[in-house]
Every structure is written in C-alpha cells, then in structure tokens.
Write an enzyme that holds these catalytic residues in place. Structure first.
Site, PDB file in Angstrom:
ATOM      1  N   ASP A  50       0.851  -1.184   0.000  1.00 10.89           N
ATOM      2  CA  ASP A  50       0.000   0.000   0.000  1.00 10.89           C
ATOM      3  C   ASP A  50       0.894   1.244   0.000  1.00 10.89           C
ATOM      4  O   ASP A  50       1.861   1.326   0.765  1.00 10.89           O
ATOM      5  CB  ASP A  50      -0.889  -0.011   1.244  1.00 10.89           C
ATOM      6  CG  ASP A  50      -1.751   1.237   1.339  1.00 10.89           C
ATOM      7  OD1 ASP A  50      -2.755   1.287   0.628  1.00 10.89           O
ATOM      8  OD2 ASP A  50      -1.395   2.145   2.122  1.00 10.89           O
ATOM      9  N   ILE A  51       0.596   2.174  -0.884  1.00 10.00           N
ATOM     10  CA  ILE A  51       1.359   3.428  -0.926  1.00 10.00           C
ATOM     11  C   ILE A  51       0.698   4.407   0.024  1.00 10.00           C
ATOM     12  O   ILE A  51      -0.463   4.778  -0.173  1.00 10.00           O
ATOM     13  CB  ILE A  51       1.402   3.999  -2.354  1.00 10.00           C
ATOM     14  CG1 ILE A  51       2.062   3.015  -3.317  1.00 10.00           C
ATOM     15  CG2 ILE A  51       2.127   5.333  -2.375  1.00 10.00           C
ATOM     16  CD1 ILE A  51       3.500   2.668  -2.981  1.00 10.00           C
ATOM     17  N   GLU A 178       6.966  19.695 -20.166  1.00  8.23           N
ATOM     18  CA  GLU A 178       5.813  19.020 -20.788  1.00  8.23           C
ATOM     19  C   GLU A 178       4.776  20.032 -21.211  1.00  8.23           C
ATOM     20  O   GLU A 178       4.147  19.899 -22.278  1.00  8.23           O
ATOM     21  CB  GLU A 178       5.212  18.016 -19.797  1.00  8.23           C
ATOM     22  CG  GLU A 178       4.121  17.120 -20.391  1.00  8.23           C
ATOM     23  CD  GLU A 178       2.711  17.698 -20.249  1.00  8.23           C
ATOM     24  OE1 GLU A 178       1.762  17.079 -20.757  1.00  8.23           O
ATOM     25  OE2 GLU A 178       2.566  18.782 -19.621  1.00  8.23           O
ATOM     26  N   GLU A 179       4.598  21.055 -20.392  1.00  7.32           N
ATOM     27  CA  GLU A 179       3.562  22.051 -20.670  1.00  7.32           C
ATOM     28  C   GLU A 179       3.873  22.896 -21.902  1.00  7.32           C
ATOM     29  O   GLU A 179       3.003  23.605 -22.404  1.00  7.32           O
ATOM     30  CB  GLU A 179       3.365  22.961 -19.454  1.00  7.32           C
ATOM     31  CG  GLU A 179       2.901  22.248 -18.187  1.00  7.32           C
ATOM     32  CD  GLU A 179       1.476  21.720 -18.281  1.00  7.32           C
ATOM     33  OE1 GLU A 179       0.862  21.856 -19.361  1.00  7.32           O
ATOM     34  OE2 GLU A 179       0.977  21.161 -17.296  1.00  7.32           O
ATOM     35  N   ASP A 309      -5.116   8.389  -3.651  1.00  9.99           N
ATOM     36  CA  ASP A 309      -4.755   7.168  -2.931  1.00  9.99           C
ATOM     37  C   ASP A 309      -4.914   5.945  -3.818  1.00  9.99           C
ATOM     38  O   ASP A 309      -4.010   5.101  -3.926  1.00  9.99           O
ATOM     39  CB  ASP A 309      -5.619   7.047  -1.683  1.00  9.99           C
ATOM     40  CG  ASP A 309      -5.138   5.971  -0.726  1.00  9.99           C
ATOM     41  OD1 ASP A 309      -3.962   5.565  -0.821  1.00  9.99           O
ATOM     42  OD2 ASP A 309      -5.946   5.516   0.112  1.00  9.99           O
ATOM     43  N   ASP A 313      -1.818   3.550  -5.396  1.00  9.69           N
ATOM     44  CA  ASP A 313      -1.746   2.105  -5.168  1.00  9.69           C
ATOM     45  C   ASP A 313      -1.759   1.341  -6.494  1.00  9.69           C
ATOM     46  O   ASP A 313      -1.090   0.304  -6.635  1.00  9.69           O
ATOM     47  CB  ASP A 313      -2.912   1.647  -4.297  1.00  9.69           C
ATOM     48  CG  ASP A 313      -2.790   2.126  -2.857  1.00  9.69           C
ATOM     49  OD1 ASP A 313      -1.664   2.477  -2.430  1.00  9.69           O
ATOM     50  OD2 ASP A 313      -3.821   2.162  -2.152  1.00  9.69           O
TER      51      ASP A 313
END
Length: 447
Positions: A50-51, A178-179, A309, A313
């Site tokens: 789990d992160i 990137e932008e 979250d 994960d």
C-alpha cells in the site's frame, strides 16, 4: 498536462491539414512486441505494498512550498522547477537510486529531465514509469502534475523500502517542459540510441491522478498494461473508462511514436463529467473534472484524496506486476496491429487498413477485441466495419448526425467465432458527410 493537443472542433473553414496530429507509430505484426507483462503470472507475483497517502501528500506539500517560495509556480526555466527537481533527486539518491540529470534547452531556457535507475533486473528488459514535474506559469501545478510526480516518487521509494528484486530493470523519470509541448520527454526519446529503445519493454505515464471531481480513466494502448490497470480496479469494484481526453497530450506520446508499449492512468482535466460518470464515480455532473486546470487555484486544496490514494496504489500494483516475468503475452493471447496512417476522404469512398494474422489455430474468438484509433473532427460522419478474411463485414459503428465529438478511439467486441483466425483482416472506414476529414491512426486485433 500539455495544453497544445486539444482535439479540433467542427469548422467548415478548417483546413484538412489541421486535423493531422503526430501519428502514433506502434510496433506491428509480432504479438510479443506489443506485450509488456504477463497477466497469468500475477498470481505468483509478490503483492505490491500500500502506498501511504500521507507520504504522497507530504511530497505535494513540499512542491507547493517550493512554488510559493519561487513566484508561485514550478514552470520550465523558472527557479521553482529546478528546486522541484532537486527535491525529488535528493529523495531518490538517499534511497539508493542511480540518478542523472539530462539537460535540454527550450525557449532559450535550460530544462531538466531526472532519470532514476533501481539497481538490478534484466538490463535488456526495462520497465519505465514517469510523470512531468513542471507546472504552467500561472500556478503551482499540484494536480497537474504534482499528483503524478509525487505518486511515482513514492512508488519508487516503496521499491527501495521493499528492496524489490524484479526480473526487469526499473527506471523512473520526471520530465521537464511538458507544458510547452512534451519537450523533455521528446528530448529523452529522440536522444535514446535505438539499441536502448529496444530494451524498453514498456513506459507507464501518470499525468493528473488526483483531480478533485475525479474520474478513473485507463490509457487504451498496450493491451497488457491496460489489462493490468483494469483488473486492479475491477478488484476494487471500481469501473473504468478508456482515456481519450488526453491522448497524445502527455509524455507517453514520444514513446508510443517509436513503437514502445505505453499505458497509464488519468483522473480528468477540463472536460465535463457526465451524469452517467457521476453516478458511477461520485462527484458533480456538469462540472469539469478539474476546475483549476492550468489555473492559480491548482494548489494543495485541489486534490481528491481518494482518487490520489487509489491511483497511487494502482501505480505500485502495475510496477510490481509488470516488472515480473518474461514479458510475454498472456497464454493464448495474440495482438496484431497496424499503425500506418490511412487518410479518410471527406464524404468519399471507403478506405481500408489491413492486418495479416498468422500463427493462430482454429477460429477467431467469440469476443474478438478490435481496438481502433481514428482521428476525425466529426465522428458522427464516420462508418466503421471490420472485414474478415472471407469478406464478411461486421458493423462496428454507424454514422450519427447528432454525434459531434471528435475521434473514434475505443475497443469493440465482435463475435467472430465463425471466422478462421488466420488471414487478412481489414478495418473499413468511410466518411459519409461533408465538411470534415480525418485518418485511421492505428488499429489492433486482440485474440
């Protein structure tokens, strides 16, 4: 997410050339070349950890502090971007990664990509994951793209905490500019020797994964990467949709353009969430996924903790799963594709793109997957058929005068069980109305 890849809207005066964006050049013919991991091996792969959401948000807090101390942004060429790179690099150096800064120039300013390699794994089979670290000049860029950058960083740190010893070599990247049009990632890919490109078994991209009015979108690119993410969310009973809003607008595009299998996650930008999407995901229908997209309010308050979250994960799950095993397709599965562009004339005759299927036994499956990527400025004009080797046509899409959106980028399921698998299959596309044009970008068959 880069702003310069928005789909073009219907306009009678629009020149046909304006429709054409950079063509996606996928690896063709060989099924193994399309695959990046093995779904059947997932049962023997160690479960990803789990992160911790708190850790990911702590990184976002640091990025916000960096922006606040440096003129309110972390844009290319500004001190806030270099400070962001230094923050991420220090974390990785302390965790045992071999890091390197790649410099490039854009708009007269020096830019930086950060590359981090985890020791070990097969150097000839490299799984790579990345996110762009720069913001626009108008804000701190906490969702776009602090969210992806922080989640990739924390996943890399989780690899170190676990002392993971995967079969493949792991490489992580944080892209600059990137932008301004995917400048950093393009520079990396364009300067990667062909021998090194051939070692990349896949690239996973994470750009905006904590949108406040979040959706759960999965890139429709490499089928094994796509399946890995879809299976993960199916296990959580969370429906996903194919990501089309940002296709070609983020850092996976340069990799895809040279035939490297790609995939990733996205939680939505400035498009509007529909009532159907709100019903299955929650949030507010009729409101954009991220109302602060490219604005000064994209700060630490502009994050959906649940989406951040879950997506963090999911990143770890993909890294753990796809870095294990041989990199062959799931047993019995073959992917055949054609990425050669075929122009679709405005209100003209049907055109076809062919795929030669070989090495299969028996008939095609009852659930043949037909993935299509057709760029067009008014998809309601487009009729699409799959033509089997014996000439039988299967209608995939009819024309519809009320369908004013752009592009046909989706996967159809066809009962082709009466057809011999081997032979030449064709995608037939016709534009049946005037004023718009487009082209077949790529398509694939998954058996």
């Amino acid at each position: 997410m880069s702003p310069n890849r928005f789909a073009l809207r219907r306009s009678p005066a629009l020149p046909a050339a304006a429709v054409l964006s950079l063509a996606a050049l996928l690896v063709t013919a060989a099924p193994a070349a399309q695959a990046t991991g093995t779904a059947t091996g997932a049962a023997v792969v160690a479960a990803a950890p789990d992160i911790p959401l708190a850790n990911v948000k702590a990184h976002l807090t640091q990025l916000q502090s960096i922006a606040t101390a440096n003129g309110g942004n972390r844009a290319h060429g500004r001190p806030g971007y270099k400070a962001s790179i230094d923050y991420v690099k220090a974390k990785l150096d302390a965790a045992g990664y071999t890091t390197s800064l790649q410099q490039f120039t854009s708009g007269g300013a020096t830019g930086y990509n950060l590359i981090a390699d985890w020791p070990g794994g097969d150097a000839n089979k490299v799984l790579m994951a990345g996110a762009h670290l720069d913001s626009v000049s108008s804000g701190a860029g906490i969702n776009d793209n602090g969210s992806g950058s922080a989640a990739v960083l924390e996943t890399a740190l989780a690899v170190s905490r676990a002392q993971l010893a995967p079969d493949k070599h792991l490489r992580f990247a944080w892209w600059g500019a990137e932008e301004l049009g995917l400048v950093g990632s393009r520079y990396y890919v364009n300067n990667l020797p062909s021998t090194e490109r051939s070692k990349l078994s896949g690239y996973l991209n994470f750009d905006m994964i904590g949108s406040p009015n979040a959706g759960y979108f999965v890139y429709d690119d490499d089928p094994v990467i796509e399946k890995t993410f879809k299976d993960y969310y199916a296990g959580l009973s969370i429906p996903t949709e194919i990501e089309t809003e940002g296709d070609g607008r983020s850092d996976h595009a340069p990799f895809k353009n040279v035939g490297i299998p790609v995939g990733g996650l996205f939680s939505g930008a400035d498009y509007t969430k529909t009532a159907a999407q709100a019903q299955k995901w929650g949030g507010t229908a009729g409101q954009s996924f991220d109302r602060c997209y490219h604005s000064s309010c994209d700060n630490t308050s502009n994050i959906n903790d649940t989406a951040l979250d879950r997506n963090s994960d999911a990143i770890a799950h993909a890294i753990w799963t796809l870095s294990a095993g041989t990199g062959e397709p799931p047993t019995g599965e073959g992917v055949f594709s054609n990425a050669a562009d075929v122009a679709v004339p405005d209100n003209g005759a049907a055109v076809t793109s062919s795929i030669a299927v070989t090495g299969r036994t028996g008939n095609a499956p009852a659930a043949l997957q037909v993935g299509v990527d057709i760029k067009h400025t008014w998809r309601g004009d487009v009729v699409v058929d799959l033509v089997a080797p014996d000439g039988t046509a299967y209608r995939l899409k009819n024309s519809s005068s009320g369908d004013s959106a752009d592009n046909v980028i989706t996967t159809y399921t066809v009962d082709a069980s009466s057809e011999t698998a081997n032979g030449t299959w064709k995608l037939r596309v016709q534009d049946v109305a005037s004023q718009d044009t487009g082209y077949i970008d790529s398509w694939k068959l998954t058996f």
